[in-house]
Structure formats: C-alpha cells, structure tokens
Design a protein around this motif. Structure first.
Motif, PDB file in Angstrom:
ATOM      1  N   TYR A 505       0.273  11.255  -4.377  1.00  0.00           N
ATOM      2  CA  TYR A 505      -0.226   9.853  -4.463  1.00  0.00           C
ATOM      3  C   TYR A 505      -1.666  10.155  -3.666  1.00  0.00           C
ATOM      4  O   TYR A 505      -2.066  10.885  -3.116  1.00  0.00           O
ATOM      5  CB  TYR A 505       0.570   8.890  -3.741  1.00  0.00           C
ATOM      6  N   THR A 516      -3.060   0.278  -0.560  1.00  0.00           N
ATOM      7  CA  THR A 516      -2.594   0.498  -1.825  1.00  0.00           C
ATOM      8  C   THR A 516      -2.223   1.910  -2.003  1.00  0.00           C
ATOM      9  O   THR A 516      -2.486   2.878  -1.312  1.00  0.00           O
ATOM     10  CB  THR A 516      -3.633   0.241  -3.051  1.00  0.00           C
ATOM     11  N   SER A 518      -1.662   4.754  -5.333  1.00  0.00           N
ATOM     12  CA  SER A 518      -1.487   5.211  -6.848  1.00  0.00           C
ATOM     13  C   SER A 518      -1.262   6.262  -7.408  1.00  0.00           C
ATOM     14  O   SER A 518      -1.426   7.462  -6.251  1.00  0.00           O
ATOM     15  CB  SER A 518      -3.030   4.716  -7.414  1.00  0.00           C
ATOM     16  N   GLY A 522      -3.451   9.805 -12.347  1.00  0.00           N
ATOM     17  CA  GLY A 522      -3.632   8.466 -13.091  1.00  0.00           C
ATOM     18  C   GLY A 522      -2.265   7.799 -13.117  1.00  0.00           C
ATOM     19  O   GLY A 522      -1.199   7.950 -13.097  1.00  0.00           O
ATOM     20  N   GLY A 523      -2.498   6.506 -13.196  1.00  0.00           N
ATOM     21  CA  GLY A 523      -1.737   5.225 -13.255  1.00  0.00           C
ATOM     22  C   GLY A 523      -1.965   4.144 -12.650  1.00  0.00           C
ATOM     23  O   GLY A 523      -3.066   4.187 -11.805  1.00  0.00           O
ATOM     24  N   SER A 524      -1.152   3.140 -12.768  1.00  0.00           N
ATOM     25  CA  SER A 524      -1.686   1.694 -11.935  1.00  0.00           C
ATOM     26  C   SER A 524      -1.469   1.837 -10.641  1.00  0.00           C
ATOM     27  O   SER A 524      -0.925   2.518 -10.039  1.00  0.00           O
ATOM     28  CB  SER A 524      -0.576   0.520 -12.652  1.00  0.00           C
ATOM     29  N   GLU A 525      -2.356   0.816  -9.832  1.00  0.00           N
ATOM     30  CA  GLU A 525      -2.184   0.959  -8.283  1.00  0.00           C
ATOM     31  C   GLU A 525      -1.374  -0.115  -7.991  1.00  0.00           C
ATOM     32  O   GLU A 525      -0.894  -1.199  -8.640  1.00  0.00           O
ATOM     33  CB  GLU A 525      -3.524   0.487  -7.829  1.00  0.00           C
ATOM     34  N   THR A 526      -0.527   0.484  -7.011  1.00  0.00           N
ATOM     35  CA  THR A 526       0.525  -0.386  -6.272  1.00  0.00           C
ATOM     36  C   THR A 526       0.203  -0.994  -4.913  1.00  0.00           C
ATOM     37  O   THR A 526      -0.404  -0.230  -4.109  1.00  0.00           O
ATOM     38  CB  THR A 526       1.755   0.501  -6.199  1.00  0.00           C
ATOM     39  N   SER A 527       0.464  -2.229  -4.744  1.00  0.00           N
ATOM     40  CA  SER A 527      -0.188  -2.977  -3.403  1.00  0.00           C
ATOM     41  C   SER A 527       0.987  -2.742  -2.315  1.00  0.00           C
ATOM     42  O   SER A 527       2.244  -2.706  -2.755  1.00  0.00           O
ATOM     43  CB  SER A 527      -0.242  -4.365  -3.687  1.00  0.00           C
ATOM     44  N   GLN A 551       3.432  -5.548  -3.202  1.00  0.00           N
ATOM     45  CA  GLN A 551       4.333  -5.455  -4.370  1.00  0.00           C
ATOM     46  C   GLN A 551       6.011  -5.068  -3.919  1.00  0.00           C
ATOM     47  O   GLN A 551       6.032  -4.515  -3.276  1.00  0.00           O
ATOM     48  CB  GLN A 551       3.973  -4.276  -5.389  1.00  0.00           C
TER      49      GLN A 551
END
Length: 609
Positions: A505, A516, A518, A522-527, A551
């Motif tokens: 990560y 955050t 991620s 590659g991939g979406s960011e998580t809060s 999140q």
C-alpha cells in the motif's frame, strides 16, 4: 598459588597458610552475602536499591514490608523465605515473588526476578547476581554505558538540531497567524466596500428592470391582443364556412335535418369504430391466422418493449396480453385492445419477416420483386454507384461523429455542406416569421432590455466578488481556529501531505486534513479518517493526532488513524500499521516535537552515582 576470588578478582595468597586462605574465603563469602559497597560506601543488603535502604536497618529487627512478620536482621538474605512478600530475601532466590536489584554502576540499574540469582547466567552487567562463584561474570557496565552514552549523544545532537529548527517554526507559525489575522481584518473591510457596491448594483438592476418589464409586458400584451383578434377572425371565418356547408338549401338557416345529414354528430358510432379498429389490429397480430393472438406474436411488435432494450420479453408480452398466453377475438376486443390501443402501431412496428417466395409456374418468368434478397438481380451500374456513394458518405459521417469532439474548432470554420463554392454565392436570408410568432421588440424596448442585461451582469459580478471574499474569510478563520500547538509550531504542516510506501500500500497523511490508503500498484483511494483533534495524554496533548470517520469497513466500524508524533530533524512519515481491524497507527517525526534542548554530553541519572 593464585586463586580467583568470589568477586572475580585474582588474589595472590602465596604468603598465607592454607588454613588462613580457607578462613579468608569463608569470611568474604559471608560478608558479601549481606552487603555490597557502592561508590559512596553506603552499605546495604545485597539486592536492595538505595531507595529501599531505609527499610533495612541492621541495628534493629527487620519488619516485612507487608507487615506480616518481624524477624532478627541476621535472617535477611539467609536463603530462607520468612516474609510472605519475600522482602527478607532481596539478594537470594529463596522467595519466588521477589525482584533482585542490579546496581550496574556505570550503566543503567535494573531489576530481575530473584529466581535468576545464582542460576549460572549473568543477568546484571556488573555480575552481582552471580555472587556464589559458580560462574565468573565480567563487569561489562562501563562498556555498555559507553555505547549507550554515545547513542544518547547522537540523539541529543538530533534533538538540539530539531529544537533550533522548531524555534524557526515557532517564529514562522506566529508570523503566519499574525498575517492571517491581518488579512481577515483587511478582507472584512474589503467586504464592506464590496457589499456597498453590490447594493448599488442591485439598486441599479432593479431600476433598469422596472422599465424593461413594463415595456416587455406592454409588447406582449399588445401581441396577445393582436393574436386574440386574429384567432377570433379565424374562428369567425371557419364558422362562416361551416355554416355555409351545413346550410344545404342556402336559406340562411341551419336546421335539424341538415345537422342530421352529417355523421360526425353521431355520438354512438365511436364504440363501433373502436371495435372495428380492434378487429383490424387482431388480424394484423394473428400472423398464423389461427384465430388466436399469442405471446410470440405480441413479441414481434417493438412498441411493447417497455424497457426499450431492443427485445420484447415474454413478461412484457404477457403484461400487454392481460397475463394470458393467448386470447381469441372476443377476449382481445374486451380485455386486450383497451389496454394497448394507445401504444399499438400496427404492422409498421412489427419485426420484418421474410415471407416464403412462391416458385413461378412453368413458362412464367419471376419478377425481380418476387425473388428473395439473395436472388435479386444486381442493380444497374448507376444504382451500384449510388449505393456505394451512399455507403461511403455514411462511413465518412460516422467517422466524423467519432472525431466531432476533437474537431469542434475545425467544424466551426467549415460549413456542413460539401459545395463550399455554391454556398459562398448564396445570400443567407432570415426566414420571415409566421403570423403566429411574436414580432421583434421595438428599438426603445431593445435598448431597455440591453440596459437591464448590463445592470444584471454588473450585479452578478458584484455579488461574485462578495462571495469570493466570504470564502477567503471562512478559510482563514478556519485556519485561525485550528490548534497548531501552543506556539503555532505545527502551522507549517497545514496544507502539506506526506507519503509512505509499503509492500502493498501507499499511505498518505495530510496533517489537519485527512489520512488515506491506496493500493501500491493502482486502485482507488480509501479514506482512513478526517482530522478530528489532538489525542495525546493530558500532560503531553500534542504527542498524538486523531483522524476519524473514514470509509466504513464491511460489517465493521469506520476506519480511523492515530498519528504518534516524535522529535526529528525533518517532517517524515516513518511507519504505518493496522494493529486492530480498521484502526491504523502512523509514526511521524517533525522538528516541531523537539520541545527542549538536552546536554550534548549526557550522563546516566543513576541513583548509585
């Protein structure tokens, strides 16, 4: 003869008799089991710290520290546990719940479980836990102390360097706060001026809109009157024509028998017409002519595709057929037709089907229209050319559609028609407005509209300026309301972000904003949380940050992050972990945490020294 002493010192007793040597060993062992000598010659029982020395007074009986018993002092460290709390055996392994105190002169003192005393392993760096002489423990305290002091010296240099950097951060932070306060005050004054301009612009707008509205309403009212008069005239003309058509005998009167001569006044004929239309629809839908309309025949008509996905499903067909799989004519007319008459489009909406082609009788020549598409004769050369040109034009149009977004500027420069030369020679004229379209405003009204538009634009700009100033004030007041430390030392972290990459990560910390995570590849960011507050203990509030309401974990809590702050010479995210599900812990170093200078030649704070 040279023999080792129990304290690990080589002694030369060559001048003594064997009896004297033996007596010296016995006396030394007895004395060493009770007392140890410190740098300032404070005598106390072995294994007792200087802090607890007052409880061990050899001039009176010893009282167990828990008060359970009182024993003669010579029973202290006699290798027999007399007290329930074991405090009578601080220097032996007799009591399992006691701790042995290592003085470790030259290094840090420590305590070890009394069970480790005389177990053959050197636990204390000064070797005092192995006084029985079974093993010889080298005194390594000075060596360890030198290494520890060197590490402390280097750490002191880092702390002191960080402290100097912190002084700069404090000065910058205080200056930044002062600048923000000054800016807020200036913006508030600027807002008052902008509000005045906005009010003036609003008054000018309202003043310009009043005559504009009056003129526009007057123009529209005049047009409505003209249009109403024209409509009344058209109705009168239509009524006159209708009167003349109904007045069959031309006597200037329309009589009952003349009205009765027109079937459009037969109010009862509508039901029969609907029945006739339904019968025609039934015949059109009944493709196989078996007197029944079935689901598959309904599915052949795309007007029954309720979800417009290009396919009439069986459920959709059944809905329109009244939840039946097939209906006869009477059922169709009474149940189905009233539901579908408004959407039924006839044969034009049916999916085209290729009918069977009858074979020509012997001696007859099949016409081109009688042949299936695969057997149609080729078109004449000119038709082939036209078809090819049409397909080529269609291809170019489709290709142009795909590039339309990229060629907007080019499209603006070129007309859509292919014949550019012909278009240049044609004067483009406005089509005259129809009689039913409202005529243009007169010049005076147009000028009033233009003036009102200008006033509205000026008001919009003035209002925008006020809103922009408000946004700046809100942002500055938010920053002024944020706790950047007692001396504003953390102010420089605001607006910055720091990243850390692990095997899987990428973690990002934006102080006073968010945390955050991620995927590294590659991939979406998580809060992992938004800034909430400082979260250190009361005596060290600024040692930790708390970020919450990240999140949500599936079937679990919202993600959150705790940031542990440490002194360092740079702002750096050191580590990231997840000790508990959805709860993350960062380690972050910053000069802002270096709160005080330390001696560059540190020494041990040792009670023995």
């Amino acid at each position: 003869v040279t023999k080792p002493c129990v304290r690990g010192i080589w002694c030369n007793f060559r001048s003594f008799l064997y009896r004297d040597i033996l007596l010296a060993f016995v006396v030394l062992h007895i004395v060493s089991s009770f007392y140890t000598t410190t740098a300032v010659e404070i005598l106390r029982p072995r294994g007792v710290s200087l802090l607890h020395k007052p409880f061990y007074d050899e001039s009176k009986p010893f009282t167990c520290l828990d008060g359970s018993a009182s024993i003669p002092f010579d029973q202290v460290n006699d290798d027999y546990c007399d007290c329930k709390d074991g405090t009578d055996e601080p220097g032996t392994s007799a009591c399992p719940n006691m701790m042995y105190y290592c003085s470790n002169k030259g290094f840090k003192p420590k305590t070890v479980p009394s069970s480790r005393v005389n177990d053959g392993i050197c636990d204390c760096c000064d070797g005092t836990d192995e006084y029985s002489g079974l093993v010889l423990c080298e005194d390594r305290c000075k060596e360890l102390g030198a290494v520890e002091l060197e590490q402390r010296r280097k750490q002191a240099e880092v702390v002191n360097q960080g402290f100097q950097m912190r002084q700069t951060l404090v000065a910058d932070g205080k200056q930044t706060r002062q600048d923000r306060e000054t800016k807020v005050n200036a913006l508030k004054e600027e807002k008052q001026v902008a509000e005045t301009k906005k009010q003036e612009a609003q008054a000018a707008k309202e003043a310009a809109e009043a005559p504009e509205k009056e003129a526009v309403d007057k123009h529209k009212k005049s047009w409505e009157e003209v249009k109403a008069a024209k409509e009344a005239e058209r109705q009168r003309e239509a009524g006159t024509v209708a009167f003349q058509e109904l007045d069959l005998d031309g006597d200037g009167l329309v009589k009952l028998e003349e009205i009765q001569n027109h079937m459009e006044f037969d109010d009862d004929v509508d039901g029969e017409r609907q029945r006739e239309a339904g019968t025609v629809a039934f015949q059109e839908l009944d493709l196989d002519g078996d007197g029944l309309v079935k689901l598959e025949e309904i599915q052949n008509h795309m007007e029954f595709d309720d979800d417009v996905d290009g396919d009439v499903t069986e459920e959709e067909a059944k809905t329109h057929l009244g939840d039946a799989t097939e209906v006869n004519l009477e059922q169709f007319l009474t149940e189905t037709w009233p539901k579908i008459k408004d959407i039924y489009q006839g044969e034009k909406a049916a999916v085209p089907q290729v009918p069977p082609v009858p074979e020509p009788e012997k001696g007859e020549t099949a016409l081109p229209g009688d042949l299936p598409p695969s057997e149609q004769p080729p078109p004449p050369p000119e038709e082939e050319k036209d078809i090819e040109e049409e397909e080529e034009e269609r291809y170019e149009e489709e290709e142009g559609d795909e590039e339309e977004e990229d060629d907007d500027d080019i499209d603006d420069d070129y007309p859509e028609d292919e014949d550019d030369d012909d278009d240049d020679d044609i004067d483009v004229k406005e089509e005259p407005k129809s009689e039913d379209e409202m005529p243009d405003y007169d010049e005076e009204t147009k000028q009033l509209i233009a003036a009102a538009d200008q006033a509205r634009a000026e008001y919009t700009e003035a209002n925008k300026q006020v809103n922009d100033i408000d946004a700046q004030i809100r942002q500055l007041e938010k920053q002024l309301g944020t706790d950047f430390g007692p001396d504003q030392e953390f102010s420089s972290l605001d607006g910055q972000c720091f990243e850390l990459e692990t095997k899987e990560y990428k973690y990002k910390l934006c102080p006073f904003d968010k945390s955050t995570q991620s995927p590294k590849h590659g991939g979406s960011e998580t809060s992992l949380g938004r800034w909430e507050s400082w979260a250190g203990p009361e005596d060290n509030k600024y040692s930790a940050m708390k970020y919450t309401k990240g999140q949500n974990c599936w079937n679990g809590p919202d993600r959150s992050t705790e940031v542990k702050m440490a002194c360092g010479i740079e702002n750096k995210l050191l580590s990231a972990s997840e000790p508990n599900r959805c709860e993350y812990v960062y380690e972050f170093e910053t000069p802002a945490m270096c709160t005080q200078e330390v001696p560059t030649n540190p020494e041990f704070s040792h009670e023995e020294l």
